[in-house]
Scaffold this active site. Structure first.
Site, PDB file in Angstrom:
ATOM      1  N   PHE A 174       0.837  -1.200   0.000  1.00 22.23           N
ATOM      2  CA  PHE A 174       0.000   0.000   0.000  1.00 22.23           C
ATOM      3  C   PHE A 174       0.870   1.248   0.000  1.00 22.23           C
ATOM      4  CE2 PHE A 174       0.851  -1.014   4.405  1.00 22.23           C
ATOM      5  CZ  PHE A 174       1.082   0.213   5.004  1.00 22.23           C
ATOM      6  N   CYS A 175       0.263   2.354  -0.427  1.00 26.96           N
ATOM      7  CA  CYS A 175       0.929   3.660  -0.427  1.00 26.96           C
ATOM      8  C   CYS A 175      -0.151   4.731  -0.301  1.00 26.96           C
ATOM      9  CB  CYS A 175       1.775   3.852  -1.671  1.00 26.96           C
ATOM     10  SG  CYS A 175       0.857   3.708  -3.229  1.00 26.96           S
ATOM     11  N   THR A 176       0.211   5.980  -0.428  1.00 25.79           N
ATOM     12  CA  THR A 176      -0.723   7.074  -0.155  1.00 25.79           C
ATOM     13  C   THR A 176      -1.941   7.048  -1.068  1.00 25.79           C
ATOM     14  OG1 THR A 176       1.156   8.429   0.524  1.00 25.79           O
ATOM     15  CG2 THR A 176      -0.939   9.566   0.152  1.00 25.79           C
ATOM     16  N   ILE A 203      -4.134   4.580   0.685  1.00 25.20           N
ATOM     17  CA  ILE A 203      -4.557   4.895   2.048  1.00 25.20           C
ATOM     18  C   ILE A 203      -5.676   5.931   2.047  1.00 25.20           C
ATOM     19  CG2 ILE A 203      -3.793   5.801   4.278  1.00 25.20           C
ATOM     20  CD1 ILE A 203      -0.893   4.979   3.317  1.00 25.20           C
TER      21      ILE A 203
END
Length: 301
Positions: A174-176, A203
């Site tokens: 996952f990332c922003t 996110i």
């Protein structure tokens, strides 16, 4: 009220430089500010402005070659998130430094926010945060592995050094907002990892759609605008930036002896020389003088 739109799209632009003038002119005419990156592999960035202005810019981007199915995430702010508008030409829209990585070819399995908790709680799944160390420091998912990378360029080397730990595991990443996972999942697939997953919309979409009482997110999510951090419901968080190192700090960190506005904080006090600190002090002086004249200073953008 300002509308904020975070967007990215992988496509193929023959000459990104040809696209810059019209895009920049439109943003300026519509009162839209922020940063957009153009490269041969696509477009990436975050912009903010009046509702009508954002709509006009998004319509323009969707009309670019290969961008008709552009997706973006929106939020609002009662103060301007950006000070000026920049359209920059880059080699990559998110820099990984791996020429063979191409998310247009294949990526991992997208996982909707409502299905994310069940996936990451599975015993055979390893959860990896692909963001930088200063981002992870203020919030991440429960049980996530922090590669402690200073930039996304460091991720391939970290994976190479640690991949044996994850043998026979499914990998969730996952990332922003999702863009780094487009590249990182493509990279892992190219490395022979068979089961790779990533959080659709990143996110930000998770925090927007999953109620706090059902969430496995802990802390705040760093964002690359003047909000600095957001929490569940994309409510603006308490963090602010140290303008000496551009890392997020809490209001109480300003009471530490290492803190000097615009110059240093407890995270960077030992990372810069006295000459650097003198430059930062002069920068703050010029910012203050510009504000006293009712002007913007470039260092504030």
């Amino acid at each position: 009220m300002y509308t904020i739109a975070a967007l990215y799209h992988f496509t193929r632009f023959a000459d990104p430089a040809d696209l810059k003038p019209a895009l920049l002119d439109l943003c300026l005419a519509q009162g839209v500010k922020g940063t957009l990156l153009l490269a041969k592999e696509g477009i990436n960035g975050t912009i903010a402005g009046p509702r009508a202005g954002i709509d006009a810019v998004l319509a323009h981007i969707r009309a670019l070659p290969g961008c008709s199915d552009l997706e973006w995430k929106e939020a609002t702010s009662d103060h301007p998130p950006f000070g000026k508008m920049k359209v920059r030409l880059k080699q990559e829209i998110v820099t990984m430094g791996q020429p063979d990585v191409d998310p247009r070819a294949r990526v991992g399995h997208y996982v909707e926010p409502e299905d994310w908790n069940d996936l990451i709680r599975s015993d055979d799944v390893v959860l990896i945060d692909t963001r930088n160390d200063y981002e992870v420091a203020i919030g991440t998912f429960e049980g996530a592995i922090d590669p402690m990378t200073e930039s996304f360029r460091d991720f391939p080397a970290w994976w190479e050094a640690n991949k044996e730990r994850f043998h026979n595991k499914r990998v969730a990443m996952f990332c922003t907002g999702g863009i780094r996972c487009e590249k990182s999942t493509n990279y892992l697939l190219g490395q022979g990892v068979e089961d790779v997953y990533h959080l659709k919309g990143g996110i930000l979409r998770y925090l927007e759609e999953v109620p706090a009482e059902n969430s496995t997110w802990q802390g705040e999510c760093f964002v690359f605008d003047n909000r600095v951090s957001v929490g569940h419901g994309l409510v603006e968080g308490p963090h602010e930036l140290c303008h000496g190192c551009r890392r997020p700090i809490l209001p109480e960190d300003r009471n530490r002896p290492e803190y000097e506005h615009g110059v240093s904080c407890h995270l960077c006090i030992d990372e810069t020389s006295e000459a650097d600190k003198m430059r930062f002090r002069e920068r703050q002086k010029q910012i203050a003088l510009a504000r006293a004249r009712g002007e913007d200073h470039l260092a504030t953008h």
